[in-house]
Design a protein around this motif. Structure first.
Motif, short mmCIF file in Angstrom:
data_model
loop_
_atom_site.label_atom_id
_atom_site.label_comp_id
_atom_site.label_asym_id
_atom_site.label_seq_id
_atom_site.Cartn_x
_atom_site.Cartn_y
_atom_site.Cartn_z
N GLY A 196 0.81 -1.21 0.00
CA GLY A 196 0.00 0.00 0.00
C GLY A 196 0.84 1.26 0.00
N PHE A 197 0.22 2.36 0.42
CA PHE A 197 0.89 3.65 0.42
C PHE A 197 2.20 3.56 1.22
N PRO A 198 3.31 3.94 0.61
CA PRO A 198 4.62 3.69 1.25
C PRO A 198 5.03 4.78 2.23
N GLU A 199 4.22 4.98 3.28
CA GLU A 199 4.52 6.04 4.25
C GLU A 199 5.88 5.84 4.90
N ARG A 200 6.27 4.58 5.07
CA ARG A 200 7.54 4.32 5.76
C ARG A 200 8.75 4.57 4.87
N LEU A 201 8.55 5.01 3.62
CA LEU A 201 9.69 5.46 2.85
C LEU A 201 10.39 6.63 3.53
N ALA A 202 9.67 7.34 4.40
CA ALA A 202 10.29 8.44 5.15
C ALA A 202 11.41 7.95 6.06
N TRP A 203 11.41 6.64 6.37
CA TRP A 203 12.46 6.06 7.20
C TRP A 203 13.49 5.28 6.35
N ALA A 204 13.28 5.20 5.07
CA ALA A 204 14.10 4.30 4.26
C ALA A 204 15.47 4.87 3.93
N SER A 229 23.02 2.05 12.27
CA SER A 229 23.06 0.60 12.38
C SER A 229 21.64 0.06 12.44
N PRO A 230 21.33 -1.02 11.71
CA PRO A 230 22.21 -1.92 10.97
C PRO A 230 22.31 -1.64 9.47
N TRP A 231 21.99 -0.41 9.03
CA TRP A 231 22.12 -0.09 7.62
C TRP A 231 23.59 -0.18 7.17
N LYS A 232 23.78 -0.56 5.93
CA LYS A 232 25.13 -0.58 5.34
C LYS A 232 25.15 0.36 4.12
N TRP A 233 24.72 -0.13 2.96
CA TRP A 233 24.68 0.70 1.76
C TRP A 233 23.44 1.58 1.78
N CYS A 234 23.63 2.87 1.56
CA CYS A 234 22.54 3.83 1.63
C CYS A 234 22.68 4.86 0.51
N LEU A 235 21.57 5.50 0.17
CA LEU A 235 21.59 6.63 -0.75
C LEU A 235 21.45 7.90 0.07
N VAL A 236 22.47 8.78 -0.06
CA VAL A 236 22.46 10.06 0.62
C VAL A 236 22.58 11.16 -0.42
N HIS A 247 32.56 13.34 -1.03
CA HIS A 247 32.95 11.96 -0.74
C HIS A 247 32.20 10.97 -1.61
N ALA A 248 30.90 11.20 -1.82
CA ALA A 248 30.06 10.27 -2.59
C ALA A 248 29.25 11.08 -3.61
N PRO A 249 29.87 11.43 -4.74
CA PRO A 249 29.19 12.31 -5.70
C PRO A 249 27.86 11.76 -6.21
N GLU A 250 27.74 10.43 -6.31
CA GLU A 250 26.47 9.84 -6.75
C GLU A 250 25.57 9.48 -5.58
N GLY A 251 26.09 9.60 -4.36
CA GLY A 251 25.27 9.39 -3.18
C GLY A 251 25.20 7.98 -2.65
N LEU A 252 25.72 6.99 -3.38
CA LEU A 252 25.65 5.61 -2.91
C LEU A 252 26.90 5.33 -2.07
N VAL A 253 26.69 5.08 -0.77
CA VAL A 253 27.82 4.95 0.16
C VAL A 253 27.51 3.88 1.19
N ASN A 254 28.54 3.16 1.58
CA ASN A 254 28.44 2.23 2.69
C ASN A 254 28.77 3.01 3.96
N VAL A 255 27.77 3.23 4.79
CA VAL A 255 27.96 4.12 5.94
C VAL A 255 28.73 3.44 7.06
N ALA A 256 28.96 2.14 6.95
CA ALA A 256 29.79 1.46 7.95
C ALA A 256 31.27 1.56 7.60
N THR A 257 31.58 1.64 6.30
CA THR A 257 32.98 1.62 5.88
C THR A 257 33.42 2.87 5.12
N GLY A 258 32.47 3.64 4.60
CA GLY A 258 32.79 4.79 3.77
C GLY A 258 33.00 4.45 2.31
#
Length: 630
Positions: free
Chosen positions: A587-595, A600-607, A612-623
């Motif tokens: 259904g309606f993806p309200e929880r995308l606000a948390w995505a 922790s425990p997130w690893k790869w994220c879009l910021v 540091h990450a010109p395209e925004g895809l970064v592993n926040v545990a390792t950089g």
């Protein structure tokens, strides 16, 4: 040596709003005289019984003597020797202290503090420890100005701010502020309402000396420990005993991210205070009872994130108390978990958590304990709610530009901002994919088609496009990639929002680049909120004009807009693919606000894009960084 001079007992006791030390002494000197019967009280409230949360015992036929905003005396009815202006007899009701929220982001109610009070006080909440890494990530310098203003304007809700440790959430995000040792020291020195440091959630930053956030985080922890304040924690995914012990050894005092009762017991054994949230509260209570937990004094109920719509539907901390009782916890212990336990943990016991002399006269009057049915609420020594009706005026606050003008994209976005270009000459590419609540060590991959030099979505395989727009720098920077199992399948449709935990940049998710541009521009133009667009039209919006997170209006008005958005969303076909249940539902993806969380425990994220990450895809545990297509 001369005698120390104390403030005159006739000082302005109405200034009892921010625990100012001079005023506090004057208040307590006056309470001494009232308790002894030498000075008159304002009100004597007689109740059928009173729960002494310090012992867990009921005291029958009690009177509560109130002077100003505080309790001066409690004892058997008729035992106080003084006189009072008003006497109120409610022999059929049971009194428990005003409920407290040990860990809450008021921003997730989407109400400003003055309207939050009108929503939660009738439901028993009279004090909140505000975990302010949401507002602080938008405007860190104004953290205390924002959270203390409503109380100074007469709101009876006591908000104890905890400035955010996650500002920024990781070293790979930017905008809205940067908090370290100096800022935390200054916050704690500026107001005694500041209870400590908001949840420390970047465990790689704490535990790894090579992490670029290491010095900043330990600086904030140091400033907090120097002042004997509380360092709150967030230990999601930290379940092995060495890590749990290391987390506690760091001086971090608590966790609200346990997923099993066994994990909670391990964390209790390591000295952590545990804060149970509603989505697992029943299972956790039953599990802890089955495991034989006898002493619940280091357990509290955390609201954490709850929208105004959900509170209107189910309640605030009163809902947590009812849920715990229904799961088998003794009512007296359930009340302690929402009153004295969090007050002691947050070192606020001198002011809240029990009905006793010196404490604020915040009293919840029940007509039935087992169902935790609230008949009246008193706060600051006066009757402020009956049932769910708030009986006093909400302060009218004209919030300034630093609170209302926080969306700075810098330009109108165009469809081309969301285009993902393919390497020259390619008919297909390999794409990195994420999905909501993707906690794996690596991102997903999929081959996607190329058309006119641009990589395409694939709705047949539940693949759409997700973008994060920098709303702080005015550069109009956009990071974008493909996501799995979220967003609209309906053609030319998009959803956008300015709440994106925890950095709170704009995000948009859609089936066309045109729709994503329209949705994001709509949110920016109204200073924040939600926008749903389809077929080139805006179908529904919710305006959050305060920090892009909240609205300065009643909960009922905000809920009407939410229901209109949900109704419009029923006409959209939403992609869905299970990830982590129960966090991700059809259904309606309200929880995308948390995505876009990066803790922790997130690893790869879009910021948002950065050096540091010109395209925004970064592993926040390792950089580590990676292209979104190749």
């Amino acid at each position: 040596m001369t005698d120390q001079t104390f403030p005159d007992v006739d000082a302005d006791l109405d200034a009892d709003v921010d625990l100012n030390p001079e005023t506090e002494v004057a208040i307590r000197q006056h309470l001494v005289q009232v308790a002894l019967g030498r000075a008159p009280a304002d009100t004597v409230l007689r109740v059928g019984r009173l729960l002494d949360t310090g012992t867990g015992l009921w005291r029958d036929n009690r009177e509560i003597v109130i002077a100003g905003k505080r309790v001066a005396y409690t004892g058997p009815a008729g035992s106080w020797p003084g006189t009072a202006t008003t006497r109120v007899d409610l022999p059929d009701l049971s009194a428990v202290p005003g409920l407290g929220e040990v860990h809450k982001h008021i921003e997730s109610s989407h109400l400003t503090p003055e309207h939050e009070a009108a929503l939660v006080i009738p439901r028993g909440n009279t004090w909140t420890c505000e975990a302010s890494h949401e507002f602080s990530n938008v405007n860190a310098d104004r953290t205390l100005d924002f959270w203390l203003e409503a109380r100074r304007r007469g709101s009876p809700l006591k908000i104890f701010p905890l400035p955010g440790s996650a500002v920024p959430p990781t070293a790979y995000e930017h905008g809205g502020g940067w908090l370290g040792y100096d800022a935390q020291r200054d916050f704690l020195d500026a107001s005694r309402m500041v209870a400590g440091l908001d949840e420390v959630m970047d465990w790689p930053g704490v535990s790894d000396p090579e992490n670029p956030s290491h010095t900043r985080l330990w600086g904030m922890i140091r400033a907090t420990l120097e002042r004997r304040a509380v360092v709150e924690g967030h230990a999601a995914g930290l379940t092995d005993l060495p890590t749990i012990n290391a987390f506690s050894a760091a001086g971090i005092s608590s966790d609200h991210e346990m997923w099993t009762a066994e994990e909670a017991m391990d964390k209790l054994a390591a000295g952590l205070f545990i804060e149970l949230r509603i989505h697992s509260l029943s299972e956790m209570v039953r599990g802890l009872l089955d495991l034989g937990l006898r002493d619940w004094s280091r357990v509290a109920f955390a609201t954490d994130d709850r929208s105004a719509s959900d509170t209107l539907k189910t309640g605030a901390t009163d809902h947590n108390v009812r849920t715990a009782i229904a799961a088998g916890l003794a009512p007296e212990i359930a009340v302690q978990c929402a009153t004295i336990n969090p007050a002691r943990h947050m070192r606020l016991e001198q002011w809240v958590g029990l009905i006793a002399p010196g404490r604020y006269a915040d009293i919840v009057l029940l007509d039935d304990l087992d169902s935790f049915s609230i008949h009246q609420v008193w706060a600051d020594g006066r009757h402020v709610a009956t049932g769910t009706d708030y009986l006093i005026d909400v302060p009218c606050i004209d919030w300034p530009d630093w609170a209302t003008k926080t969306i700075n994209v810098g330009r109108a976005l165009v469809p081309g901002d969301f285009r993902i270009a393919a390497p020259s000459g390619r008919q297909t590419v390999t794409a990195a994919l994420l999905r909501p609540f993707h906690w794996a060590d690596d991102f997903l991959t999929m081959d996607l088609p190329v058309q006119d030099g641009a990589v395409q979505r694939d709705a047949d395989r539940n693949v759409t496009k997700f973008a994060v727009i920098d709303r702080f720098s005015g550069q109009g920077a956009v990071s974008k990639m493909f996501w799995l199992g979220c967003g609209p399948r309906t053609p030319d449709t998009a959803i956008a929002c300015s709440m994106a935990h925890d950095k709170h940049n704009l995000w948009a998710c859609g089936s066309s680049d045109d729709a994503m541009a329209l949705a994001a521009n709509t949110v920016a133009d109204m200073d924040g909120g939600w926008a749903l667009v389809s077929g080139g039209r805006v179908l529904a919006t919710i305006r959050w004009e305060i920090a892009g997170l909240m609205s300065a209006r009643p909960a009922e008005a905000l809920d009407r807009d939410m229901q209109a958005l949900l109704t419009a969303a029923e006409g959209i076909d939403w992609l869905y693919e299970p990830s982590f249940n129960p966090r991700w539902q059809p259904g309606f993806p309200e929880r995308l606000a948390w995505a876009t969380l990066t803790c922790s425990p997130w690893k790869w994220c879009l910021v948002a894009p950065s050096d540091h990450a010109p395209e925004g895809l970064v592993n926040v545990a390792t950089g580590a960084t990676h292209p979104v297509v190749w």
